[in-house]
Design an enzyme around this catalytic site. Structure first.
Site, PDB file in Angstrom:
ATOM      1  N   HIS A  15       0.803  -1.225   0.000  1.00 33.31           N
ATOM      2  CA  HIS A  15       0.000   0.000   0.000  1.00 33.31           C
ATOM      3  C   HIS A  15       0.835   1.272   0.000  1.00 33.31           C
ATOM      4  O   HIS A  15       0.374   2.322  -0.430  1.00 33.31           O
ATOM      5  CB  HIS A  15      -1.032  -0.047   1.122  1.00 33.31           C
ATOM      6  CG  HIS A  15      -2.133  -0.970   0.747  1.00 33.31           C
ATOM      7  ND1 HIS A  15      -2.115  -2.300   1.066  1.00 33.31           N
ATOM      8  CD2 HIS A  15      -3.222  -0.784  -0.040  1.00 33.31           C
ATOM      9  CE1 HIS A  15      -3.175  -2.875   0.525  1.00 33.31           C
ATOM     10  NE2 HIS A  15      -3.861  -1.983  -0.144  1.00 33.31           N
ATOM     11  N   GLU A  44     -10.978 -11.722  -4.621  1.00 36.30           N
ATOM     12  CA  GLU A  44      -9.548 -11.685  -4.288  1.00 36.30           C
ATOM     13  C   GLU A  44      -9.120 -12.851  -3.394  1.00 36.30           C
ATOM     14  O   GLU A  44      -7.988 -12.910  -2.930  1.00 36.30           O
ATOM     15  CB  GLU A  44      -9.163 -10.330  -3.668  1.00 36.30           C
ATOM     16  CG  GLU A  44     -10.098  -9.814  -2.603  1.00 36.30           C
ATOM     17  CD  GLU A  44      -9.782  -8.382  -2.157  1.00 36.30           C
ATOM     18  OE1 GLU A  44      -8.740  -7.835  -2.522  1.00 36.30           O
ATOM     19  OE2 GLU A  44     -10.608  -7.820  -1.403  1.00 36.30           O
ATOM     20  N   ASP A 104      -4.403  -8.953  -4.064  1.00 32.53           N
ATOM     21  CA  ASP A 104      -4.608 -10.005  -3.071  1.00 32.53           C
ATOM     22  C   ASP A 104      -4.827 -11.362  -3.719  1.00 32.53           C
ATOM     23  O   ASP A 104      -4.376 -12.372  -3.192  1.00 32.53           O
ATOM     24  CB  ASP A 104      -5.794  -9.656  -2.166  1.00 32.53           C
ATOM     25  CG  ASP A 104      -5.375  -8.696  -1.065  1.00 32.53           C
ATOM     26  OD1 ASP A 104      -4.307  -8.907  -0.476  1.00 32.53           O
ATOM     27  OD2 ASP A 104      -6.102  -7.721  -0.815  1.00 32.53           O
ATOM     28  N   CYS A 162      -9.450  -4.394 -10.564  1.00 34.81           N
ATOM     29  CA  CYS A 162      -8.967  -3.157  -9.942  1.00 34.81           C
ATOM     30  C   CYS A 162      -7.616  -3.332  -9.242  1.00 34.81           C
ATOM     31  O   CYS A 162      -7.153  -2.429  -8.565  1.00 34.81           O
ATOM     32  CB  CYS A 162     -10.000  -2.607  -8.958  1.00 34.81           C
ATOM     33  SG  CYS A 162     -10.356  -3.720  -7.610  1.00 34.81           S
TER      34      CYS A 162
END
Ligand code: PEP
Ligand code: MG
Length: 595
Positions: free
Chosen positions: A200, A442, A466, A513
């Site tokens: 992240h 995911e 993920d 995404c």
């Protein structure tokens, strides 16, 4: 301070956020106890204040040690008192205390950094000692120093947002919360020891358009304050103290990169459509409201993933329903008439929040995160859902749930959503009663159940960050296994194909995404897989549109058919690479050099 300056010393990490920057290094030490301080030059007048601050932190440390000692004696554990006595002696040690005070005075630097320099010197003296007992005392010194630092930092918190000059931050790690405080005006780039492309911290860097290299493994060991750095966030290369020749070479690369970026703007208002008419929606991922101008400027057709967890970071109390509502309303109104997909809280994993007091977990990626957390803390979840629903009467909103692992979770989630709708209706508060709901795919179990899950929702969005992590059992933030993180793994491609087919069989749209969706080299494959929507960081939108507009669906399907025949990721990668170099020789010329 004298440092060995190495010319053209090069470190290879992972390109975390594209772009080239050249500037001065600003190392930041976060310490093991989450203390955060930077190197800071002080004025002549500040010297005595800084000395006093240090002395008072030492005094406070002594008081704390004495109180620990008293406690130990009270509990009759006298045989360990000698440890505390040793710490008290260190707190009186000239080498540590006076040296640090001298450093503050002579070099006019902050107390934390002065102590850190003194410690480095002490540690190297101890390293030379060929006596196990004495060598062990090193850890006592570290322990005492940590105590002093904690007392110092407690009094004055140097924060990343307080930096005044333009610098390139160098750190072992930066949390998404740290990155969220960064401003492009002062932090022109950053490099970290740990992290991967889909961590992240890297995602935030791209969102803020700050070039960054992550997962360099040892940048903090190699860089000193003020070293000149070249950071190439596209290739993951960092050059420390470049020679004139290398500097000129990179200035030229920077110029070319920036002019190619400008060229791409011709795609801004064009639809993402292949030559033979296949239309795919290209939308953006955002973390912060402040990114919206960049989303619009880069020609995204809406927001496919609004990661709302950043509303919860860097603060003491939870956001109220009103705050959620106002934030979402701002996003939706700016995006109008395009739609915004709001993802509910996905806290946990490598995104954490200080106010939510999450328990320390052995395997956070497999722990109480995302929808699991929300289904346990229903009040927190409902607050967010209410705000999303209220905001839905101001524009086109979809709601998306992360980390759904099976049917019962989505049923439970929908039930809570219905309860919230009922409560709003009872109060006469307007909302979109037909708000579309979607889930992120995911988790491997969701892939297996995709045919059934597709009957429960309006859309799927494949979260490859993920999904790859869980399908291939590779920690997305661990740089040591980063080489195994492979979107072109045949297992990953089969999984995506299966999810798209399951969704389309039920007549729902399937998007992607994860970071894979924004990589130009994968675009023909994703077209061949028949995805309906690609959501990515704003910076990638134009490059993706360029590829979509230059290919046909027919050739994309042929490419996909070819690669589905291979059984290993390396065969697929080299095939795709060669095809893309053939097809786009200028665009992918750089791939020839990277093996
Ligand atoms: C993903 O997992 O691919 C995703 C888009 O969500 P996040 O990166 O926020 O986990
Ligand atoms: Mg995810």
């Amino acid at each position: 301070m004298e440092y060995k300056k190495k010319e053209d010393f090069c470190i290879k990490g992972v390109g975390g956020s594209p772009g080239i920057v050249i500037g001065k290094a600003q190392p930041i030490d976060r310490g093991k106890a989450d203390m955060f301080f930077t190197y800071r030059l002080i004025d002549e007048v500040e010297v005595s204040l800084e000395e006093e601050r240090f002395k008072s932190a030492v005094k406070e440390s002594k008081d704390q040690c004495l109180s620990v000692k008293k406690n130990i004696i009270r509990q009759n554990a006298k045989d360990v008192v000698y440890i505390i006595d040793a710490h008290l002696m260190i707190l009186d040690d000239k080498m540590l205390i006076e040296e640090t005070l001298n450093k503050i005075k002579e070099e006019k630097i902050n107390a934390e950094w002065a102590l850190e320099i003194t410690l480095q010197k002490l540690r190297s003296v101890f390293k030379e000692i060929d006596d196990e007992y004495l060598s062990e005392r090193r850890s006592d010194i570290d322990y005492v120093a940590k105590r002093i630092l904690r007392n110092l930092v407690g009094k004055r918190h140097d924060s990343i947002s307080g930096l005044k000059e333009k610098v390139i931050v160098v750190a072992h790690d930066l949390s998404p919360g740290d990155t969220a405080q960064m401003s492009k005006e002062t932090i022109i780039g950053f490099v970290t020891d740990i992290g991967g492309k889909t961590s992240h911290t890297a995602i935030m860097a791209r969102a803020l358009e700050i070039p960054a290299v992550v997962g360099s493994e040892r940048i903090t060991q190699e860089v000193n304050i003020g070293d000149q750095l070249i950071v190439d966030g596209t290739t993951g290369i960092v050059i420390i103290n470049p020679s004139k020749a290398i500097l000129n070479e990179y200035l030229e690369k920077k110029r070319i990169y920036e002019s190619l970026e400008k060229e791409l703007f011709k795609y801004r208002d064009l639809p993402a459509q292949t030559i033979d008419g296949y239309r795919i929606k290209v939308v953006a991922n955002i973390e912060l409201v402040e990114e919206i101008p960049s989303v619009l400027e880069h020609g995204a057709e809406g927001i496919g993933l609004y990661r709302t967890e950043f509303l919860y970071l860097n603060r003491k109390e939870l956001p109220s329903e009103e705050e959620h509502f106002k934030t979402y309303k701002r996003v939706i109104e700016q995006l109008h008439p395009c739609s915004t997909t709001i993802r509910t809280l996905d806290i946990g994993g490598d995104k954490f929040s200080s106010n939510l007091q999450l328990a320390k977990e052995m395997n956070p990626a497999l722990g109480l995160r995302a929808i699991r957390f929300c289904l346990k803390e229903v009040d927190i979840f409902k607050t967010q859902l209410k705000a999303i629903l209220r905001a839905s009467s101001f524009g086109k909103v979809k709601v998306m749930f992360p980390m759904i692992s099976g049917v019962s979770e989505i049923l439970q989630t929908k039930e809570i959503l219905e309860e919230v709708k009922f409560e709003l209706k009872a109060k006469g508060i307007p909302f979109d009663p037909d708000i579309e709901i979607g889930i992120m795919i995911e988790i491997p179990s969701a892939v297996t159940m995709a045919d059934i899950l597709a009957k429960e929702v309006d859309f799927f969005s494949i979260g490859t960050n993920d999904l790859i992590q869980y399908s291939l059992a590779i920690d997305r933030v661990n740089e040591h296994v980063g080489y195994l993180y492979e979107p072109l793994h045949p297992a990953v491609l089969r999984v995506i194909k299966h999810v798209v087919e399951c969704g389309h069989n039920e007549g729902i749209r399937v998007g992607m995404c994860g970071e894979m969706a924004g990589e130009p080299i994968y675009i023909p494959i994703l077209l061949g897989l028949h995805l309906d929507e690609l959501s990515m960081n704003a910076l990638s939108v134009l490059g993706v549109k360029e590829i979509v507009c230059a290919v046909t669906l027919k050739e994309s399907k042929e490419l996909l058919d070819n690669i589905m025949e291979f059984t290993t990721a390396s065969e697929i990668r080299s095939f795709v690479k060669n095809e893309m170099i053939k097809r786009f020789p200028i665009l992918f010329a750089g791939l020839k050099e990277i093996e």
